[in-house]
Write a protein that holds these residues in place. Structure first.
Motif, short mmCIF file in Angstrom:
data_model
loop_
_atom_site.label_atom_id
_atom_site.label_comp_id
_atom_site.label_asym_id
_atom_site.label_seq_id
_atom_site.Cartn_x
_atom_site.Cartn_y
_atom_site.Cartn_z
N MET A 296 0.84 -1.19 0.00
CA MET A 296 0.00 0.00 0.00
C MET A 296 0.88 1.25 0.00
SD MET A 296 -3.08 -1.06 -0.01
CE MET A 296 -2.63 -2.49 -1.00
N SER A 297 0.46 2.26 -0.73
CA SER A 297 1.30 3.46 -0.80
C SER A 297 0.45 4.70 -1.05
CB SER A 297 2.35 3.30 -1.91
OG SER A 297 1.69 3.23 -3.15
N THR A 298 1.12 5.85 -0.92
CA THR A 298 0.44 7.14 -1.11
C THR A 298 0.91 7.77 -2.41
OG1 THR A 298 0.22 7.47 1.27
CG2 THR A 298 0.12 9.45 -0.12
N GLY A 299 -0.06 8.27 -3.18
CA GLY A 299 0.27 8.96 -4.43
C GLY A 299 -0.29 10.37 -4.40
N CYS A 300 0.48 11.30 -4.93
CA CYS A 300 0.01 12.69 -5.03
C CYS A 300 -0.21 13.05 -6.49
CB CYS A 300 1.02 13.63 -4.40
SG CYS A 300 0.54 15.38 -4.54
N VAL A 301 -1.38 13.58 -6.78
CA VAL A 301 -1.67 14.13 -8.11
C VAL A 301 -1.52 15.63 -7.99
CG1 VAL A 301 -3.50 14.50 -9.81
CG2 VAL A 301 -3.26 12.25 -8.71
N LEU A 302 -0.50 16.17 -8.66
CA LEU A 302 -0.21 17.61 -8.57
C LEU A 302 -0.70 18.25 -9.86
CD1 LEU A 302 1.18 19.88 -6.94
CD2 LEU A 302 3.33 19.23 -8.03
N VAL A 303 -1.82 18.98 -9.77
CA VAL A 303 -2.39 19.52 -11.02
C VAL A 303 -1.75 20.86 -11.36
CG1 VAL A 303 -4.55 18.23 -11.15
CG2 VAL A 303 -4.49 20.31 -9.78
N ALA A 304 -1.23 20.93 -12.59
CA ALA A 304 -0.44 22.08 -13.02
C ALA A 304 -0.71 22.39 -14.49
CB ALA A 304 1.05 21.77 -12.80
N ALA A 305 -1.91 22.03 -14.96
CA ALA A 305 -2.17 22.15 -16.40
C ALA A 305 -3.03 23.37 -16.75
CB ALA A 305 -2.84 20.88 -16.90
N GLY A 306 -3.28 24.22 -15.77
CA GLY A 306 -4.12 25.40 -16.04
C GLY A 306 -3.36 26.46 -16.83
N SER A 307 -4.12 27.40 -17.39
CA SER A 307 -3.47 28.41 -18.24
C SER A 307 -3.07 29.66 -17.47
CB SER A 307 -4.39 28.78 -19.40
OG SER A 307 -5.66 29.11 -18.88
N GLY A 308 -3.67 29.87 -16.29
CA GLY A 308 -3.28 31.05 -15.51
C GLY A 308 -3.83 32.34 -16.10
N THR A 309 -5.07 32.30 -16.54
CA THR A 309 -5.70 33.47 -17.18
C THR A 309 -5.67 34.70 -16.26
OG1 THR A 309 -7.19 31.86 -18.12
CG2 THR A 309 -7.74 34.17 -18.49
N ARG A 310 -6.02 34.49 -15.01
CA ARG A 310 -6.10 35.63 -14.08
C ARG A 310 -4.73 36.18 -13.71
NH1 ARG A 310 -10.03 32.63 -10.01
NH2 ARG A 310 -8.84 30.88 -10.92
N LEU A 311 -3.72 35.33 -13.74
CA LEU A 311 -2.37 35.82 -13.45
C LEU A 311 -1.82 36.59 -14.65
CD1 LEU A 311 -0.24 35.76 -11.21
CD2 LEU A 311 0.70 33.68 -12.24
N ALA A 312 -2.22 36.16 -15.84
CA ALA A 312 -1.85 36.85 -17.09
C ALA A 312 -0.36 37.14 -17.16
CB ALA A 312 -2.67 38.15 -17.23
N ALA A 313 0.45 36.08 -16.92
CA ALA A 313 1.90 36.27 -16.88
C ALA A 313 2.58 35.84 -18.18
CB ALA A 313 2.48 35.48 -15.71
N GLY A 314 1.80 35.49 -19.20
CA GLY A 314 2.39 35.17 -20.50
C GLY A 314 2.78 33.72 -20.68
N SER A 315 2.65 32.89 -19.64
CA SER A 315 2.90 31.46 -19.79
C SER A 315 1.97 30.73 -18.83
CB SER A 315 4.36 31.11 -19.50
OG SER A 315 4.67 31.44 -18.17
N PRO A 316 1.78 29.40 -19.03
CA PRO A 316 0.92 28.67 -18.09
C PRO A 316 1.40 28.89 -16.66
CG PRO A 316 1.53 27.28 -19.95
CD PRO A 316 2.35 28.54 -20.07
N LYS A 317 0.45 29.04 -15.75
CA LYS A 317 0.80 29.50 -14.38
C LYS A 317 1.87 28.66 -13.70
CE LYS A 317 -2.56 29.53 -11.24
NZ LYS A 317 -3.81 30.09 -10.68
N ALA A 318 1.81 27.33 -13.85
CA ALA A 318 2.76 26.47 -13.14
C ALA A 318 4.19 26.68 -13.62
CB ALA A 318 2.36 25.01 -13.30
N PHE A 319 4.35 27.33 -14.78
CA PHE A 319 5.70 27.55 -15.33
C PHE A 319 6.16 29.00 -15.14
CE2 PHE A 319 4.06 23.74 -17.05
CZ PHE A 319 5.15 22.88 -17.03
N VAL A 320 5.35 29.79 -14.47
CA VAL A 320 5.76 31.16 -14.13
C VAL A 320 6.86 31.06 -13.07
CG1 VAL A 320 4.98 33.30 -13.02
CG2 VAL A 320 3.54 32.16 -14.74
N VAL A 321 7.90 31.87 -13.24
CA VAL A 321 9.07 31.76 -12.37
C VAL A 321 8.91 32.64 -11.13
CG1 VAL A 321 11.56 32.20 -12.25
CG2 VAL A 321 10.57 31.06 -14.26
#
Ligand code: CTP
Ligand code: MG
Length: 237
Positions: free
Chosen positions: A1-26
């Protein structure tokens, strides 16, 4: 038995409007996804980590995360996300191997979530809860208004309210059944943007609330990036 984490990072980041998908904003030299993954890995509770990222960025994402401290011994995968958050979570769930019995679902946008919060949510599921969310008290006065902005009723008693964060933790069969139900039958519009625990609740699974942390705030708008920069500076001080 083990624990798995699903880390969702596929959003576009419309509200942040930083020019790239939010998870890739530095932030402080590293993408938000890396900050988030690092804290999940430092919790030490996950044997599997699934990164759900924009299609085409799977290899880049695995490379960014595989060298982090705590990644040794953790099975890392990256899969393409979907058009909305719920389908991205579903894609992540589908990538978990059979021996995972506890699932954490976490937003990469909550990139500074302390490892302790990840560990506490996991522990609550391991010790018997079906669905677990971290929640923080509301500090502003809250009012309901109608479509014209006219108050309806008096102020709401905020002592009974919590702002719900991630990671949210689940027994695997609970989150899988909840997502299967939502995709088979669809959801009423009012529930379309709901979180994973609310989906589980539709099945009748009880939701446990554990104390959240202010640092687990979600980077949504530009001001949140300024706050995140300040939190990192404070951590280093
Ligand atoms: N997310 C995802 N797939 C989607 C939409 C969202 O994986 N299709 C993830 C985001 O990457 C984020 C988390 O879900 O980590 C919370 O979503 P949100 O803060 O709304 O991020 P975005 O959808 O990217 O931002 P916005 O709504 O401003 O476009
Ligand atoms: Mg969104």
């Amino acid at each position: 038995m083990s624990t798995g984490c699903v880390l969702v990072a596929a959003g576009s980041g419309t509200r942040l409007a930083a020019g790239s998908p939010k998870a890739f904003v530095v932030l402080d030299g590293r993408p938000l996804l890396v900050h988030a993954a690092e804290r999940v890995l430092r919790s030490g509770v996950c044997q599997h980590l699934v990164l759900v990222v924009p299609d085409g960025r799977q290899d880049e994402s695995t490379a960014l995360v595989s060298g982090l401290a705590g990644a040794e011994g953790v099975v890392l995968r990256a899969v393409a996300g979907g058009a909305d958050r719920r389908s991205s979570v579903a894609a992540g769930l589908a990538a978990l191997p059979a021996d995972v019995d506890v699932v954490l679902v976490h937003d990469a946008a909550r990139c500074l979530t302390p490892p302790e919060q990840v560990a506490e949510v996991e522990r609550a599921v391991r010790t018997g809860a079906a669905a677990v969310v971290p929640g923080v008290p509301v500090s502003d006065t809250v009012r309901a208004v109608d479509v014209e902005g006219v108050p309806r009723g008096g102020p709401i008693d905020r002592t009974s309210l919590r702002l719900v964060q991630t990671p949210q933790g689940f027994r695997r069969e609970v989150i899988e059944r909840a997502h299967a139900l939502a995709s088979e039958h669809g959801l009423p519009a009012a529930l379309a943007a709901t979180d994973d625990a609310s989906l589980a609740e539709l099945l009748g699974a009880p939701v446990t609330v554990v104390p959240g942390r202010e640092e687990a705030f979600k980077v949504t708008r530009p001001l949140d990036l300024a706050l995140a920069t300040a939190v990192l500076a404070q951590e280093r001080a």
